[in-house]
Design an enzyme around this catalytic site. Structure first.
Site, mmCIF file in Angstrom:
data_model
loop_
_atom_site.group_PDB
_atom_site.id
_atom_site.type_symbol
_atom_site.label_atom_id
_atom_site.label_comp_id
_atom_site.label_asym_id
_atom_site.label_seq_id
_atom_site.Cartn_x
_atom_site.Cartn_y
_atom_site.Cartn_z
ATOM 1 N N ASN A 123 82.177 -3.282 64.219
ATOM 2 C CA ASN A 123 80.932 -3.879 63.706
ATOM 3 C C ASN A 123 80.947 -5.402 63.552
ATOM 4 O OD1 ASN A 123 82.701 -3.622 61.565
ATOM 5 N ND2 ASN A 123 81.091 -3.192 60.086
ATOM 6 N N GLY A 145 88.390 -0.089 58.972
ATOM 7 C CA GLY A 145 87.743 1.049 59.622
ATOM 8 C C GLY A 145 87.350 2.075 58.581
ATOM 9 N N SER A 146 87.268 3.317 59.010
ATOM 10 C CA SER A 146 86.749 4.348 58.113
ATOM 11 C C SER A 146 87.824 4.815 57.125
ATOM 12 C CB SER A 146 86.273 5.531 58.941
ATOM 13 O OG SER A 146 87.357 6.033 59.683
ATOM 14 N N GLY A 151 91.822 5.292 57.626
ATOM 15 C CA GLY A 151 92.627 4.449 56.736
ATOM 16 C C GLY A 151 93.687 5.251 55.994
ATOM 17 N N GLU A 202 90.933 -2.057 54.707
ATOM 18 C CA GLU A 202 89.539 -2.379 54.340
ATOM 19 C C GLU A 202 88.700 -1.232 54.868
ATOM 20 O OE1 GLU A 202 88.404 -4.778 52.539
ATOM 21 O OE2 GLU A 202 90.167 -6.061 52.469
ATOM 22 N N CYS A 207 79.970 -2.843 56.450
ATOM 23 C CA CYS A 207 80.664 -2.158 55.359
ATOM 24 C C CYS A 207 80.024 -2.516 54.025
ATOM 25 C CB CYS A 207 82.129 -2.547 55.371
ATOM 26 S SG CYS A 207 82.351 -4.302 55.543
ATOM 27 N N GLU A 223 91.039 -9.655 52.047
ATOM 28 C CA GLU A 223 90.931 -10.565 53.184
ATOM 29 C C GLU A 223 90.380 -11.888 52.649
ATOM 30 O OE1 GLU A 223 91.229 -9.187 56.587
ATOM 31 O OE2 GLU A 223 89.886 -7.465 56.606
HETATM 32 P P1 NAD Z 1 87.240 3.796 62.832
HETATM 33 O O1 NAD Z 1 88.051 4.196 61.641
HETATM 34 O O2 NAD Z 1 86.690 4.876 63.676
HETATM 35 O O3 NAD Z 1 88.093 2.872 63.820
HETATM 36 C C1 NAD Z 1 88.696 1.677 63.392
HETATM 37 C C2 NAD Z 1 89.875 1.357 64.318
HETATM 38 O O4 NAD Z 1 90.901 2.321 64.095
HETATM 39 C C3 NAD Z 1 89.548 1.417 65.811
HETATM 40 O O5 NAD Z 1 90.184 0.338 66.471
HETATM 41 C C4 NAD Z 1 90.152 2.749 66.221
HETATM 42 O O6 NAD Z 1 90.493 2.806 67.580
HETATM 43 C C5 NAD Z 1 91.395 2.780 65.340
HETATM 44 N N1 NAD Z 1 92.011 4.120 65.161
HETATM 45 C C6 NAD Z 1 91.425 5.333 65.243
HETATM 46 N N2 NAD Z 1 92.348 6.307 65.061
HETATM 47 C C7 NAD Z 1 93.535 5.693 64.830
HETATM 48 C C8 NAD Z 1 94.876 6.163 64.583
HETATM 49 N N3 NAD Z 1 95.180 7.451 64.534
HETATM 50 N N4 NAD Z 1 95.838 5.240 64.401
HETATM 51 C C9 NAD Z 1 95.565 3.928 64.432
HETATM 52 N N5 NAD Z 1 94.335 3.425 64.704
HETATM 53 C C10 NAD Z 1 93.320 4.297 64.890
HETATM 54 O O7 NAD Z 1 86.066 2.831 62.286
HETATM 55 P P2 NAD Z 1 84.781 2.265 63.067
HETATM 56 O O8 NAD Z 1 83.821 3.401 63.286
HETATM 57 O O9 NAD Z 1 85.175 1.420 64.209
HETATM 58 O O10 NAD Z 1 84.163 1.285 61.949
HETATM 59 C C11 NAD Z 1 83.306 1.732 60.951
HETATM 60 C C12 NAD Z 1 84.003 1.892 59.615
HETATM 61 O O11 NAD Z 1 84.667 0.686 59.272
HETATM 62 C C13 NAD Z 1 83.051 2.166 58.466
HETATM 63 O O12 NAD Z 1 83.581 3.172 57.629
HETATM 64 C C14 NAD Z 1 82.986 0.846 57.733
HETATM 65 O O13 NAD Z 1 82.639 0.928 56.375
HETATM 66 C C15 NAD Z 1 84.354 0.318 57.928
HETATM 67 N N6 NAD Z 1 84.391 -1.129 57.774
HETATM 68 C C16 NAD Z 1 84.947 -1.638 56.621
HETATM 69 C C17 NAD Z 1 84.980 -3.012 56.407
HETATM 70 C C18 NAD Z 1 85.612 -3.584 55.168
HETATM 71 O O14 NAD Z 1 85.960 -4.746 55.181
HETATM 72 N N7 NAD Z 1 85.781 -2.834 54.100
HETATM 73 C C19 NAD Z 1 84.447 -3.867 57.372
HETATM 74 C C20 NAD Z 1 83.877 -3.318 58.517
HETATM 75 C C21 NAD Z 1 83.865 -1.948 58.710
#
Ligand code: NAD
Length: 497
Positions: free
Chosen positions: A154, A230-231, A235, A252, A286, A464
């Site tokens: 995002n 990520g999600s 995480g 995060e 997020c 961050e």
């Molecule tokens: P996601 O968790 O699907 O993917 C994030 C990253 O993790 C990607 O690069 C993905 O390829 C990688 N990934 C997936 N499986 C993995 C594994 N087994 N091992 C290591 N890496 C792996 O998230 P998304 O759909 O790309 O982003 C959306 C999410 O991110 C939402 O939940 C959002 O709230 C969150 N987000 C949080 C913040 C914050 O700062 N808190 C900022 C932006 C987005």
């Protein structure tokens, strides 16, 4: 070095290389379905090569004087600034957010790069008095080694720079695995590092899946830090896997952010802030406001304003400067929002506006800005992250009730309150259980000089941005220099017997 148009490669040890798999995945425009490029579907062996390169480069990069590392970052910042128009346009095509927001995302990357370059001449430690005579005591920051940078779709420029710049300026090296939905912006950032003269191996990029490249980074014994955005679900997996090799894990994760609107608030100002926070980036932030907790007395007035303004938003391809709301990132994201509209209906909420796909001849993943009305605090649309252009209006009785509702979710990233009452504002600052609180502004709009992150399931305590980010990428070393020329025993020799 430029790579062939539309087919991109990994960057490992200062060279652009194909994956040993010989396979590619496609990157497409979410507004049109057009192909943007093909990227390597990398393997565990590709990942191992990148970690080995970063590990080797660390031996010399950690010894580069920090102001010299910073000079390279300054150069990166300047290249980012010069290429802002091109990066912005590419981001809109690759990720879908409208041009003004894509420009903001790139600007955040520029700001962060300049800021962290400045740290090259600060990076303060402490000097403290020693308890013995002729003895000197201080603490200094030290890098840890190879950092795995795993990012979501995002914020294709802001989030990678939030992570890479503090990691590099403090003397770490990095293996960057960007989201498979936005590999091109990541590639362009790495090209800029190369052009700025970053020594080989200091930053490496490996494209590919989370389950292969990401997973290997979590397991690799030479990776010392994983910085992950990520999600929540991914995480938790990252933390669990990284624990086996005792990595430092920086998370995060998600949000379910609320804007409180009290009965003394300026409703027009609040409606503007809510609209921007709920529907900017099609709700895929997020920090997006996916809940509005509104005082019962002003519920109808606010709802009417929001519906009118949401319906005036123009949906479409973000390259069109007239468009306010672009597409979602992919079909799965679109399906998810629509599923939540069904859940809202089933749970008895009103659909005040939106609640359906937007087509109008467009091919992309468009959804109408959606407002769920009369939502009860424990409904699923009031508690679960949707990550799309949908927000839930939840009535409340008073400030205590509003704060209780706001805190009633598992996440704790951002919060906001609209009120003219300074006492209410300060109570909200104290009692809202989130990492960020805004007064008389929406839940989005963080600036890079303050810490960014959240409480509860939004993260694991790291931050961050700002100087707080340095704590993620450094280890404190305490240093004692005894210049007395004799044995001095702390806690013993200088005490009354
Ligand atoms: P996601 O968790 O699907 O993917 C994030 C990253 O993790 C990607 O690069 C993905 O390829 C990688 N990934 C997936 N499986 C993995 C594994 N087994 N091992 C290591 N890496 C792996 O998230 P998304 O759909 O790309 O982003 C959306 C999410 O991110 C939402 O939940 C959002 O709230 C969150 N987000 C949080 C913040 C914050 O700062 N808190 C900022 C932006 C987005």
């Amino acid at each position: 070095m430029a790579v062939a148009a539309n087919t991109y490669r990994n960057y490992i040890d200062g060279a652009w290389v194909d994956s040993e798999s010989g396979e590619q995945f496609e990157d497409t425009n979410p507004a049109t379905g057009d192909l943007i490029g093909s990227f390597p579907r990398s393997t565990t062996a590709d990942t191992d090569r990148a970690v080995a390169a970063a590990h080797q480069a660390y031996a010399s990069w950690r010894l580069y004087p920090a102001p010299k590392r910073a000079e390279i970052l300054f150069k990166v910042a300047e290249l980012l600034r010069d290429r802002k128009p091109e990066l912005t346009r590419t981001m809109t095509q690759e990720m879908g957010k409208v041009l003004t927001e894509a420009g903001g995302d790139v600007q955040e990357g520029i700001d962060m790069t300049y800021y962290m370059a400045g740290e090259g001449r600060r990076m303060f430690g402490q000097t403290v008095p020693a308890e013995m005579p002729d003895k000197f005591a201080m603490s200094v920051r030290q890098p840890l080694g190879v950092v795995a940078v795993i990012t979501p779709f995002n914020f294709p420029m802001a989030i990678p720079t939030w992570k890479l710049m503090p990691a590099l300026v403090t003397g770490n090296t990095a293996v960057f695995k960007p989201s498979g939905d936005v590999p091109l912006l990541a590639e362009m950032l790495v090209q800029i590092f190369e052009e700025a003269g970053l020594p080989k191996g200091v930053v490496n990029i490996v494209h590919g899946g989370g389950a292969t490249v990401g997973q290997r980074l979590l397991e690799h014994p030479d990776v010392k830090i994983v910085t992950f955005t990520g999600s929540k679900e991914t995480g938790i997996h990252v933390a669990r896997t990284g624990a086996d090799t005792l990595k430092r894990i920086h998370l995060e994760l998600g949000g379910k952010n609320a804007i409180i609107v009290m009965d003394d608030a300026d409703l027009d100002n609040a409606a503007d802030g809510i609209l921007w926070s709920a529907f900017g980036t099609s709700g895929q932030r997020c920090t997006a406001a996916s809940r509005v907790v509104v005082h019962e007395r002003v519920y109808d007035g606010l709802a009417a304003r929001l519906v009118e303004r949401a319906e005036a938003l123009r949906i479409g391809n973000g390259l069109d400067p007239e468009v306010d709301v672009g597409p979602l990132i992919n079909q799965a994201a679109l399906d998810k929002v629509d599923r939540y509209t069904g859940i809202a209906r089933d749970e008895g909420a009103e659909i005040l506006t939106g609640g359906e796909h937007y087509t109008n001849g467009e091919k992309g993943f468009f959804y109408r800005p959606t407002i769920y009305g009369r939502v009860e605090r424990d409904m699923r649309v009031a508690t679960e992250e949707i990550f799309g252009p949908a927000t839930a209006l939840i009535p409340c009785r008073d400030l205590d009730d509003a704060i209780a509702i706001s805190n009633r979710v598992e996440y704790g990233l951002s919060s906001a309150i609209y009120t003219d009452d300074v006492n209410a504002a300060f109570r909200a600052i104290r009692d809202l259980d989130t990492g960020i609180t805004y007064i008389n502004a929406g839940t989005i709009g963080a600036e890079i000089q303050l810490p960014f992150g959240g409480t509860k399931y939004t993260g694991n305590g790291h931050r961050e941005a700002g100087t707080a980010a340095l704590d993620t990428y450094t280890e404190w070393k305490a240093v004692y220099v005894d210049y007395s020329g004799k044995l001095q025993r702390a806690q013993i020799d200088n005490q009354p017997s």
